[in-house]
Write a protein that holds these residues in place. Structure first.
Motif, PDB file in Angstrom:
ATOM      1  N   ARG A  19      -2.339 -21.018  10.954  1.00 57.65           N
ATOM      2  CA  ARG A  19      -3.698 -20.511  11.206  1.00 57.65           C
ATOM      3  C   ARG A  19      -4.756 -21.704  11.397  1.00 57.65           C
ATOM      4  O   ARG A  19      -4.448 -22.788  10.836  1.00 57.65           O
ATOM      5  CB  ARG A  19      -4.345 -19.523  10.436  1.00 57.65           C
ATOM      6  CG  ARG A  19      -4.772 -20.414   9.003  1.00 57.65           C
ATOM      7  CD  ARG A  19      -4.859 -19.230   7.731  1.00 57.65           C
ATOM      8  NE  ARG A  19      -3.344 -18.532   7.583  1.00 57.65           N
ATOM      9  CZ  ARG A  19      -3.069 -17.767   6.336  1.00 57.65           C
ATOM     10  NH1 ARG A  19      -4.333 -17.420   5.690  1.00 57.65           N
ATOM     11  NH2 ARG A  19      -2.099 -17.450   6.237  1.00 57.65           N
ATOM     12  N   VAL A  20      -5.926 -21.458  12.289  1.00 58.14           N
ATOM     13  CA  VAL A  20      -6.846 -22.339  12.144  1.00 58.14           C
ATOM     14  C   VAL A  20      -8.053 -21.813  11.712  1.00 58.14           C
ATOM     15  O   VAL A  20      -8.488 -20.452  12.202  1.00 58.14           O
ATOM     16  CB  VAL A  20      -7.050 -23.061  13.612  1.00 58.14           C
ATOM     17  CG1 VAL A  20      -8.221 -23.796  13.901  1.00 58.14           C
ATOM     18  CG2 VAL A  20      -5.933 -23.828  13.957  1.00 58.14           C
ATOM     19  N   THR A  21      -9.049 -22.297  10.866  1.00 61.72           N
ATOM     20  CA  THR A  21     -10.291 -21.601  10.462  1.00 61.72           C
ATOM     21  C   THR A  21     -11.431 -22.676  11.046  1.00 61.72           C
ATOM     22  O   THR A  21     -11.448 -23.784  11.034  1.00 61.72           O
ATOM     23  CB  THR A  21     -10.359 -21.825   8.943  1.00 61.72           C
ATOM     24  OG1 THR A  21      -9.544 -20.999   8.508  1.00 61.72           O
ATOM     25  CG2 THR A  21     -11.766 -21.131   8.562  1.00 61.72           C
ATOM     26  N   VAL A  22     -12.342 -21.979  11.820  1.00 53.99           N
ATOM     27  CA  VAL A  22     -13.546 -22.620  12.630  1.00 53.99           C
ATOM     28  C   VAL A  22     -14.636 -22.110  12.185  1.00 53.99           C
ATOM     29  O   VAL A  22     -15.042 -20.742  12.039  1.00 53.99           O
ATOM     30  CB  VAL A  22     -13.334 -22.411  14.252  1.00 53.99           C
ATOM     31  CG1 VAL A  22     -14.810 -22.647  14.747  1.00 53.99           C
ATOM     32  CG2 VAL A  22     -12.344 -22.985  14.664  1.00 53.99           C
ATOM     33  N   LEU A  55      -6.503 -17.650  14.507  1.00 54.41           N
ATOM     34  CA  LEU A  55      -7.896 -18.069  14.366  1.00 54.41           C
ATOM     35  C   LEU A  55      -8.872 -17.175  13.820  1.00 54.41           C
ATOM     36  O   LEU A  55      -8.898 -15.914  13.739  1.00 54.41           O
ATOM     37  CB  LEU A  55      -8.460 -18.015  15.845  1.00 54.41           C
ATOM     38  CG  LEU A  55      -9.877 -18.706  15.988  1.00 54.41           C
ATOM     39  CD1 LEU A  55      -9.958 -20.105  15.400  1.00 54.41           C
ATOM     40  CD2 LEU A  55     -10.434 -18.898  17.359  1.00 54.41           C
ATOM     41  N   ILE A  56      -9.356 -17.798  12.539  1.00 60.43           N
ATOM     42  CA  ILE A  56     -10.399 -17.208  11.818  1.00 60.43           C
ATOM     43  C   ILE A  56     -11.691 -17.942  12.234  1.00 60.43           C
ATOM     44  O   ILE A  56     -11.838 -19.110  12.138  1.00 60.43           O
ATOM     45  CB  ILE A  56     -10.393 -17.493  10.139  1.00 60.43           C
ATOM     46  CG1 ILE A  56      -8.963 -16.684   9.779  1.00 60.43           C
ATOM     47  CG2 ILE A  56     -11.240 -17.073   9.465  1.00 60.43           C
ATOM     48  CD1 ILE A  56      -8.448 -16.978   8.415  1.00 60.43           C
ATOM     49  N   ILE A  57     -12.570 -16.980  12.530  1.00 57.64           N
ATOM     50  CA  ILE A  57     -14.048 -17.715  12.846  1.00 57.64           C
ATOM     51  C   ILE A  57     -15.147 -17.214  11.871  1.00 57.64           C
ATOM     52  O   ILE A  57     -15.021 -15.808  11.610  1.00 57.64           O
ATOM     53  CB  ILE A  57     -14.529 -17.335  14.261  1.00 57.64           C
ATOM     54  CG1 ILE A  57     -13.685 -17.563  15.248  1.00 57.64           C
ATOM     55  CG2 ILE A  57     -15.821 -17.856  14.652  1.00 57.64           C
ATOM     56  CD1 ILE A  57     -13.872 -17.489  16.702  1.00 57.64           C
ATOM     57  N   ALA A  58     -15.903 -18.249  11.171  1.00 57.19           N
ATOM     58  CA  ALA A  58     -16.840 -17.633  10.644  1.00 57.19           C
ATOM     59  C   ALA A  58     -18.082 -18.514  10.732  1.00 57.19           C
ATOM     60  O   ALA A  58     -18.025 -19.660  11.498  1.00 57.19           O
ATOM     61  CB  ALA A  58     -16.585 -17.731   8.820  1.00 57.19           C
ATOM     62  N   GLY A  59     -19.357 -18.150   9.745  1.00 56.50           N
ATOM     63  CA  GLY A  59     -20.430 -19.243   9.797  1.00 56.50           C
ATOM     64  C   GLY A  59     -20.584 -19.998   8.822  1.00 56.50           C
ATOM     65  O   GLY A  59     -19.539 -20.086   7.820  1.00 56.50           O
ATOM     66  N   THR A  60     -21.668 -20.483   8.361  1.00 57.80           N
ATOM     67  CA  THR A  60     -22.025 -21.269   7.247  1.00 57.80           C
ATOM     68  C   THR A  60     -23.504 -21.005   6.841  1.00 57.80           C
ATOM     69  O   THR A  60     -24.283 -20.201   7.473  1.00 57.80           O
ATOM     70  CB  THR A  60     -21.967 -22.770   7.565  1.00 57.80           C
ATOM     71  OG1 THR A  60     -22.834 -23.052   8.751  1.00 57.80           O
ATOM     72  CG2 THR A  60     -20.642 -23.274   8.056  1.00 57.80           C
TER      73      THR A  60
END
Length: 264
Positions: A19-22, A55-60
């Motif tokens: 996986r890739v976390t963005v 792919l995991i997409i999240a914010g900050t």
């Protein structure tokens, strides 16, 4: 070739074997999506197309994405719109070979919401606020919301969001299945990785082909299902996984009579 986190200025990247976390990382503008972020997301997609991973997409900083960068959007004209800057990257994300998980927190508006709609899974926190306020700015949600949202939640609620500017709280988004789970903010990324773990336990080729077949147009079925199954029937993983299932079942059946004799 692994993604080098040093090559990104608007994204924080973590890569694992499966996986890739963005993390969208423009906290000074609530992670608004600008041209640079779009370019960097294209770079991530290019790598995931070559080397498929979840792919995991999240914010900050408690925000997923507050939308497109209004400063840039204000200056865009007809020719910019015709390029489909955001819609092109969101279509590319939606078509990635392996599933995409959007982990939502706080504001998820405009282009940020459309990015979330392009994911295969959406989970969120109690503070999620999701919607498309574009008509209030004199434009439309042109990066996928006008067609994806109807498919996700049905026409009446989609029109309330798109035409009346409704912004949904987490509970309502959960009720209409726009998100599928609510987790407290400190547990959100763990929940996203737990979902990725469940996906990783499946056969990767079967997951990839199932995703492609799922999104095929109606007229392609059932032919595409049959052809896809033909490919999977020849895969070594199918033989190995089915044999493992049969071996486990056989071992269980052998253990049961032995336990019965012991109890007697």
């Amino acid at each position: 070739m692994p993604l080098n986190p040093d090559n990104f200025s608007t994204l924080l990247i973590e890569e694992r074997d499966d996986r890739v976390t963005v993390l969208l990382n423009r906290p000074e503008v609530r992670n608004a999506i600008d041209q640079k972020m779009v370019d960097e997301l294209h770079f991530v997609c290019a790598e995931l197309e070559r080397n498929p991973k979840i792919l995991i997409i999240a914010g900050t900083d408690g925000v997923f994405a507050s939308g497109a960068d209004i400063g840039q959007l204000r200056e865009r004209r007809r020719d910019d719109a015709l390029q489909g800057i955001n819609s092109t990257i969101f279509v590319r994300i939606a078509k990635l070979p392996m599933p995409v998980i959007a982990a939502l927190d706080g504001y998820c508006l405009g282009g940020g919401a459309e990015l979330a709609y392009a994911a295969d899974f959406r989970i969120g926190t109690p503070s999620v606020r999701i919607g498309n306020p574009e008509t209030g700015l004199g434009i439309l949600a042109a990066a996928g919301a006008t067609w994806r949202l109807k498919e996700l939640i049905g026409e009446p609620k989609a029109k309330e969001i798109l035409l009346a500017g409704a912004v949904l709280r987490a509970e309502e988004a959960l009720r209409i299945n726009l998100i599928t789970a609510i987790h407290e903010a400190p547990e959100l990324m763990d929940a996203a990785h737990n979902l990725a773990d469940r996906i990783s336990r499946q056969d990767p080729l079967a997951v990839r082909i199932t995703k492609s077949v799922f999104h095929a147009p109606a007229e392609a079925h059932p032919v595409i299902d049959t052809l896809a199954q033909g490919i999977l029937f020849e895969s070594q993983a199918k033989f190995d996984r089915m044999q493992a299932f049969l071996d486990k079942k056989s071992a269980k059946n052998t253990e049961a009579p032995a336990q019965d004799r012991t109890q007697q």
